[in-house]
Scaffold this active site. Structure first.
Site, mmCIF file in Angstrom:
data_model
loop_
_atom_site.group_PDB
_atom_site.id
_atom_site.type_symbol
_atom_site.label_atom_id
_atom_site.label_comp_id
_atom_site.label_asym_id
_atom_site.label_seq_id
_atom_site.Cartn_x
_atom_site.Cartn_y
_atom_site.Cartn_z
ATOM 1 N N CYS A 142 40.017 40.027 42.982
ATOM 2 C CA CYS A 142 40.347 39.761 44.380
ATOM 3 C C CYS A 142 40.399 41.061 45.196
ATOM 4 C CB CYS A 142 41.636 38.958 44.476
ATOM 5 S SG CYS A 142 41.844 38.197 46.118
ATOM 6 N N LYS A 163 40.994 32.133 56.838
ATOM 7 C CA LYS A 163 41.261 32.392 55.428
ATOM 8 C C LYS A 163 40.329 31.576 54.539
ATOM 9 C CE LYS A 163 45.118 32.465 52.110
ATOM 10 N NZ LYS A 163 46.544 32.155 51.912
ATOM 11 N N SER A 192 41.522 32.875 47.644
ATOM 12 C CA SER A 192 42.651 32.977 48.579
ATOM 13 C C SER A 192 42.606 34.373 49.195
ATOM 14 C CB SER A 192 43.978 32.744 47.846
ATOM 15 O OG SER A 192 45.068 32.900 48.729
ATOM 16 N N HIS A 235 40.116 34.027 41.966
ATOM 17 C CA HIS A 235 41.265 34.024 41.049
ATOM 18 C C HIS A 235 41.084 32.965 39.968
ATOM 19 C CE1 HIS A 235 44.017 36.737 43.218
ATOM 20 N NE2 HIS A 235 43.539 36.213 44.330
ATOM 21 N N GLU A 237 42.122 33.187 37.161
ATOM 22 C CA GLU A 237 43.349 33.194 36.351
ATOM 23 C C GLU A 237 44.443 32.293 36.907
ATOM 24 O OE1 GLU A 237 44.415 36.100 39.585
ATOM 25 O OE2 GLU A 237 42.600 35.473 38.534
ATOM 26 N N ARG A 249 54.305 27.291 50.997
ATOM 27 C CA ARG A 249 55.082 28.461 51.418
ATOM 28 C C ARG A 249 54.751 28.858 52.853
ATOM 29 N NH1 ARG A 249 52.812 33.631 48.847
ATOM 30 N NH2 ARG A 249 51.400 33.306 50.614
#
Length: 305
Positions: A142, A163, A192, A235, A237, A249
């Site tokens: 990232c 985004k 992200s 990502h 992972e 969030r």
């Protein structure tokens, strides 16, 4: 074979509940095996979560792997207990006394800054420079992928209009490469990020090979130095609920928060995520360890570089 991890690392008990075989240092010392040595520079805020995510994938290899965690001297984490950092993390100066078979550098929440404005940039580029001679193969993930491409090869990053957030289909451009062994024609990758690197900049640099991309999310994987460096913009992972936690969030705190794309079942957050990247995540990390670390690193680790 299991991972060799520091005694009492929180991820150990969590992963045992998932039937993942891990071994603490006390037990590992009883085996006469030269383990692969992997160092993780964890720049993510929630370090325990990131540790668990990465260890979960590293544990899928049949090889014994010894994992160490690196911290920066020039940055103090705010979201991880200082006791955890003192117990399980070491500074670069200590870890740099050894060579390493593999290294992973994670993302960091500093996309809004130019690279040189990041308060630990000078220390970071010192580590990047050291890794070229002292690590067999490095995964940059990232933001670290963007930072590594910028430092090593002068590739700029660009602000996105919104985004890049969700799960996006990717296509391997060189499916015969060992890193893609076992992959399907299309694989999914969580993204992200607010910035990107562009394919025309990658293709213009003869030292870089773009090896995977998406019509929706752009460049996803770049390779350099015959696999001694991999730059992954997403990502793989991530745990199944990571994007969900991030969405909940930020929702209501900012006006630009949109639901992650291609993520929820029937596009409904109440139904939870549809996991479509886990198998390829395991394949990629296993292929990296096998073909670009284990089969390339010398038995005498002092000979790396």
């Amino acid at each position: 074979m299991p991972l060799r991890l520091p005694d009492h690392l929180p991820a150990i008990e969590r992963l045992k509940l998932e039937n993942i075989f891990v071994m603490d240092e006390t037990r590992a010392h009883s085996q006469e095996i030269r383990p692969l040595k992997i160092v993780i520079l964890n720049l993510m805020p929630l370090k325990i979560t990131t540790e668990t995510d990465l260890i979960r994938l590293l544990s899928n290899s049949p090889l014994q792997i010894e994992v160490a965690f690196m911290k920066l001297k020039s940055h103090t984490p705010k979201n991880t207990p200082i006791e955890h950092m003192m117990m399980f993390y070491k500074e670069f100066e200590e870890l740099a006394q050894e060579n390493w078979d593999g290294m992973i550098v994670t993302g960091a929440p500093v996309e809004h800054l130019s690279f040189e404005k990041v308060n630990y940039w000078d220390e970071l580029v010192h580590i990047f420079s050291w890794a070229k001679k002292h690590v067999t193969s490095t995964l940059y993930i990232c933001w670290a992928a963007q930072a590594g491409l910028y430092y090593h090869y002068g590739i700029p990053k660009y602000q996105l209009p919104k985004k890049m957030f969700g799960i996006f289909p990717q296509k391997a451009l060189y499916p015969e490469m060992p890193i893609f062994r076992g992959f399907d024609d299309v694989f999914s990758m969580p993204q992200s990020r607010h910035t990107e690197v562009r394919r025309e900049d990658i293709l213009a640099n003869p030292n870089l090979t773009m090896i995977a991309e998406s019509a929706e999310s752009g460049v996803s994987m770049v390779m350099a130095r015959n696999g001694r460096e991999f730059f992954i913009t997403g990502h793989l992972e991530y745990a199944p609920n990571t994007l969900d936690k991030e969405y909940k969030r930020d929702k209501g705190k900012r006006n630009d928060v949109e639901m992650p794309e291609h993520y929820y079942i029937d596009n409904d957050p109440k139904k939870g995520p549809l996991v479509s990247w886990r198998a390829h995540a395991n394949l990629l990390f296993n292929n990296w360890i096998n073909y670009y670390v284990y089969q390339e690193t010398p038995f005498d680790i002092k000979l790396i570089g």
